[in-house]
Scaffold this active site. Structure first.
Site, PDB file in Angstrom:
ATOM      1  N   ASP A   3      -5.289   1.843  -5.227  1.00  0.00           N
ATOM      2  CA  ASP A   3      -5.198   3.446  -5.385  1.00  0.00           C
ATOM      3  C   ASP A   3      -6.099   3.556  -6.233  1.00  0.00           C
ATOM      4  OD1 ASP A   3      -3.482   1.924  -6.629  1.00  0.00           O
ATOM      5  OD2 ASP A   3      -2.557   3.369  -6.281  1.00  0.00           O
ATOM      6  N   GLY A  17       2.217  -4.439 -11.328  1.00  0.00           N
ATOM      7  CA  GLY A  17       2.320  -5.388  -9.394  1.00  0.00           C
ATOM      8  C   GLY A  17       1.447  -6.404  -9.437  1.00  0.00           C
ATOM      9  N   ARG A  29       6.603  -4.675 -15.879  1.00  0.00           N
ATOM     10  CA  ARG A  29       6.552  -2.913 -15.695  1.00  0.00           C
ATOM     11  C   ARG A  29       7.136  -2.752 -16.958  1.00  0.00           C
ATOM     12  NH1 ARG A  29       3.961  -1.659 -10.241  1.00  0.00           N
ATOM     13  NH2 ARG A  29       5.248  -3.182  -9.171  1.00  0.00           N
ATOM     14  N   ASP A  81      -3.033   1.615 -12.189  1.00  0.00           N
ATOM     15  CA  ASP A  81      -3.143   2.812 -13.107  1.00  0.00           C
ATOM     16  C   ASP A  81      -1.925   3.041 -14.599  1.00  0.00           C
ATOM     17  OD1 ASP A  81      -0.957   3.107 -11.291  1.00  0.00           O
ATOM     18  OD2 ASP A  81      -1.809   4.966 -10.709  1.00  0.00           O
ATOM     19  N   ASP A 124      -3.612  -2.196  -3.990  1.00  0.00           N
ATOM     20  CA  ASP A 124      -2.939  -1.025  -3.306  1.00  0.00           C
ATOM     21  C   ASP A 124      -4.298  -0.301  -3.418  1.00  0.00           C
ATOM     22  OD1 ASP A 124      -0.171  -1.208  -3.534  1.00  0.00           O
ATOM     23  OD2 ASP A 124       0.207  -0.507  -4.838  1.00  0.00           O
ATOM     24  N   ARG A 174       2.434   1.699  -2.194  1.00  0.00           N
ATOM     25  CA  ARG A 174       2.504   3.119  -2.634  1.00  0.00           C
ATOM     26  C   ARG A 174       1.909   4.411  -1.489  1.00  0.00           C
ATOM     27  NH1 ARG A 174       1.884   3.815  -9.378  1.00  0.00           N
ATOM     28  NH2 ARG A 174       0.003   2.728  -8.661  1.00  0.00           N
ATOM     29  N   THR A 209      -4.316  -4.284  -8.368  1.00  0.00           N
ATOM     30  CA  THR A 209      -3.661  -3.797  -7.767  1.00  0.00           C
ATOM     31  C   THR A 209      -4.076  -4.326  -5.872  1.00  0.00           C
ATOM     32  OG1 THR A 209      -2.142  -2.811  -6.990  1.00  0.00           O
ATOM     33  CG2 THR A 209      -4.489  -1.773  -8.300  1.00  0.00           C
TER      34      THR A 209
HETATM   35  O1  F6P Z   1       1.604  -1.528  -7.162  1.00  0.00           O
HETATM   36  C1  F6P Z   1       1.813  -2.421  -6.161  1.00  0.00           C
HETATM   37  C2  F6P Z   1       3.259  -2.708  -4.688  1.00  0.00           C
HETATM   38  O2  F6P Z   1       3.435  -4.449  -4.053  1.00  0.00           O
HETATM   39  C3  F6P Z   1       3.427  -1.447  -3.877  1.00  0.00           C
HETATM   40  O3  F6P Z   1       2.006  -1.759  -3.032  1.00  0.00           O
HETATM   41  C4  F6P Z   1       4.632  -1.010  -3.840  1.00  0.00           C
HETATM   42  O4  F6P Z   1       4.827   0.289  -3.526  1.00  0.00           O
HETATM   43  C5  F6P Z   1       5.535  -1.390  -5.646  1.00  0.00           C
HETATM   44  O5  F6P Z   1       3.966  -2.148  -6.002  1.00  0.00           O
HETATM   45  C6  F6P Z   1       6.553  -2.365  -5.576  1.00  0.00           C
HETATM   46  O6  F6P Z   1       6.799  -2.948  -6.709  1.00  0.00           O
HETATM   47  P1  F6P Z   1       8.250  -3.592  -7.000  1.00  0.00           P
HETATM   48  O7  F6P Z   1       6.896  -4.380  -7.612  1.00  0.00           O
HETATM   49  O8  F6P Z   1       8.561  -3.145  -8.073  1.00  0.00           O
HETATM   50  O9  F6P Z   1       8.657  -4.349  -6.046  1.00  0.00           O
END
Ligand code: F6P
Length: 319
Positions: free
Chosen positions: A129, A11, A72, A103, A127, A171, A125
């Site tokens: 996390d 992300g 991703r 991660d 997050d 997340r 990120t």
């Molecule tokens: O890891 C960053 C994040 O925005 C999380 O907070 C969220 O759960 C996820 O990515 C959303 O992923 P995507 O980019 O697939 O919408």
């Protein structure tokens, strides 16, 4: 170390551009050629690589997103995918790689490091996390973005004397909800790290109404549960209707805060230093405002410490 690559993966997060800029400029300053790899590991597999000069990172320090794009990549998780990536790195003569991401991106970096490519990870990120570091790049900006939204929602909540449930990202991590909840004066902060009792929340709502409180903000981390379900439960138990706002991608974009730009600049330059010292399989973090670096496996297996004291404070200050 003569030629290194840099990519962003997972992300996007505000401050990734500042980190790219720091890697490129610190690399060039040290006579190292820096290659930008587009679309994370997917672009690496496909050879979407080009040299970055000083101008290529001009005018980006204040921009959200990532000029290198991000993805991703499922293919990179396979042996065949990584084999392709290693071939591309060899063809382009890249012997060091800086991976900016979370991660999942670090796991990929570790695999490349085991295969002989010198890799350094920078935590990017929203997050927050990653347990080994106090902060990740993008988190501070995301918290401030959420805070801005909370203040606006609070105006409307107060005008209409309504309950608001605000769902934020993260997340499995509740940090965005916790920090923005404390800073925004939320009445309830619900995070995956701590169990909550719906009856306690309902009691608080009713007590608040009884003492003519005009609003009630419930900050809900996405990893805790579904906002619409929570709204339904509250209605069934109290007859009070809440409004739900899911902030979504608003939290991922926007101009990075000074904190994130500085963090990204420091980490980007440190990544180049580590590669010049022939280090590999390491990630950069920040602890008590000092940069640290650590083995990727160790960093990924570190136990996450939830900020319990801050969480308790949100309860004390919202009685
Ligand atoms: O890891 C960053 C994040 O925005 C999380 O907070 C969220 O759960 C996820 O990515 C959303 O992923 P995507 O980019 O697939 O919408």
């Amino acid at each position: 170390m003569r030629r290194i690559g840099v990519l962003t993966s997972g992300g996007d997060a505000p401050g990734m551009n500042a980190a790219i800029r720091a890697v490129v400029r610190a690399g060039i300053y040290n006579n190292i050629q820096v290659m930008g790899i587009a679309r994370g590991y997917a672009g690496l597999i496909n050879g979407e690589i080009k040299e970055m000069d000083l101008a290529s990172v001009g005018d980006i320090i204040h921009r959200g997103g990532t000029i290198l794009k991000t993805a991703r990549c499922e293919e990179f998780k396979t042996d065949a995918g990584r084999e392709k990536a290693l071939n591309v790195l060899e063809v382009f003569g890249i012997d060091g790689l800086v991976v900016i991401g979370g991660d999942g991106s670090f796991m990929g970096a570790q695999k490349l490091s085991h295969a002989g490519i010198k890799t350094i990870g920078i935590p990017g990120t929203i997050d927050n996390d990653l347990s080994y570091t106090d902060y990740t790049i993008g988190f501070d900006t995301a918290v401030n973005t959420v805070l801005d939204a909370v203040s606006k929602i609070r105006d409307t909540s107060t005008s209409h004397e309504r309950i608001s449930i605000i769902e934020v990202m993260g997340r499995h991590c509740g940090d965005i909800a916790l920090y923005a909840g404390l800073a925004g004066g939320a009445e309830s902060v619900l995070v995956p790290e701590e169990e909550f009792d719906i009856d306690d929340i309902c009691k608080k709502l009713i007590q608040g109404k009884a003492r003519r409180k005009l609003h009630h903000i419930i900050m809900l981390a996405e990893g805790t549960g579904d906002a619409l379900e929570l709204k339904k439960e509250i209605f069934n138990k109290t007859g009070i209707e809440a409004r739900v706002t899911v902030l979504g991608y608003i939290q991922r974009g926007g101009s990075p805060t000074a904190f994130d730009r500085i963090l990204a600049s420091r980490m980007g330059a440190r990544a180049v230093e580590l590669l010049m010292e022939e280090k590999s399989g390491r990630v950069i973090g920040i602890k008590k405002n000092e940069l640290i670096d650590m083995d990727i496996d160790e960093a990924l297996s570190a136990n996450r410490e939830f900020h319990k004291e801050m969480y308790e404070l949100t309860k004390i200050l919202s009685i």
